[in-house]
Design an enzyme around this catalytic site. Structure first.
Site, PDB file in Angstrom:
ATOM      1  CB  SER A 164      -0.948   0.001   1.227  1.00  0.00           C
ATOM      2  OG  SER A 164      -1.926   0.943   1.188  1.00  0.00           O
ATOM      3  CG  ASN A 165       0.985   4.289  -2.386  1.00  0.00           C
ATOM      4  OD1 ASN A 165       2.270   3.925  -2.169  1.00  0.00           O
ATOM      5  ND2 ASN A 165       0.087   4.731  -3.130  1.00  0.00           N
ATOM      6  NE  ARG A 166       4.072   7.843   5.942  1.00  0.00           N
ATOM      7  CZ  ARG A 166       5.065   8.768   6.270  1.00  0.00           C
ATOM      8  NH1 ARG A 166       6.255   8.542   6.066  1.00  0.00           N
ATOM      9  NH2 ARG A 166       4.381   9.427   7.363  1.00  0.00           N
ATOM     10  CB  ALA A 168      -1.877   7.524  -1.859  1.00  0.00           C
ATOM     11  CB  VAL A 169      -3.549   4.728  -7.442  1.00  0.00           C
ATOM     12  CG1 VAL A 169      -3.795   3.459  -7.670  1.00  0.00           C
ATOM     13  CG2 VAL A 169      -4.539   5.860  -7.193  1.00  0.00           C
TER      14      VAL A 169
END
Ligand code: CTP
Length: 214
Positions: A21-23, A89-90
């Protein structure tokens, strides 16, 4: 006006317990939804997994993966929106294969093969003859202006809102942010440090100005 806003991260499964994932706290996207509602607009919020409370009055659609977000955005774009704000934030990559069972430590996972996800902002387009204001975000750690301008051109946006992610006091998880805006016509603007909600209020006014000039 009808706003279509994405927020939060996406999650790409590795196995039933792990993901890439992303932050992203989702705070900026949710603040934009709140500010748009406050200004009297209709809001569809497509949200990845976050812990922020949804603003009352927004129609919220929850998604997990980049693919689900892309499908939801395309469907909502087809049914009609006037301003599309891609704040999520993909995850740029996902595992090529998802293991149906938990990968054990003893399996000794050496590497995970990744493949790119779809770039939603660059590929989702409104139906022909429909004018939609397209807003992108850019998270930059270096060469902020050059990278943001590149994204503005390549993703064919009306405006890119760029933030410097190396700063600890703004950006990720913080309640405050600072944005540099780059417009399609070459203009630039800077929104100095403020709460995400106040910045969102300024942004909504700016998007309305773009809409009026079309
Ligand atoms: N974005 C998207 N789909 C992706 C990746 C990014 O729609 N698969 C959107 C983001 O929501 C944002 C913009 O593209 O509005 C820029 O995202 P950013 O992460 O800054 O850039 P990337 O395109 O991922 O490029 P780079 O990794 O080189 O910074």
């Amino acid at each position: 006006m009808r706003f279509l806003i994405t927020a939060g991260p996406t999650r790409e499964a590795i196995d039933p317990v792990r993901y890439i994932s992303n932050r992203s706290s989702g705070k900026m996207g949710y603040a934009l939804a709140e500010a748009a509602l406050e200004a009297g607009h209709a809001v569809v919020l497509i949200s990845g997994p976050v812990c922020v409370a949804a603003p009352a009055g927004a129609e919220i659609e929850r998604v997990t993966t980049a693919e689900e977000m892309a499908d939801a955005v395309q469907r909502r774009m087809d049914t009609g929106c006037d301003v599309f704000v891609m704040c999520a934030a993909v995850a740029d990559f996902r595992p090529r294969a998802v293991s149906a069972r938990k990968i054990r430590k003893s399996d000794g996972l050496a590497s995970i093969e990744l493949e790119p996800t779809r770039d939603i902002l660059a590929t989702v387009r409104p139906p022909k003859n429909r004018r939609v204001i397209i807003v992108g975000f850019a998270a930059e750690s270096d060469e902020l202006e050059m990278n943001a301008q590149k994204k503005l051109r390549e993703k064919r946006c009306d405006v890119i809102c760029a933030n410097d992610i190396t700063r600890m006091d703004t950006g990720f998880d913080a309640d405050e942010n600072e944005l540099n805006l780059y417009f399609r016509d070459g203009k630039k603007a800077r929104l100095p440090r403020d709460t995400k909600l106040n910045l969102a209020r300024e942004l909504i006014k700016i998007f309305m100005m773009i809409a009026e000039n079309h």
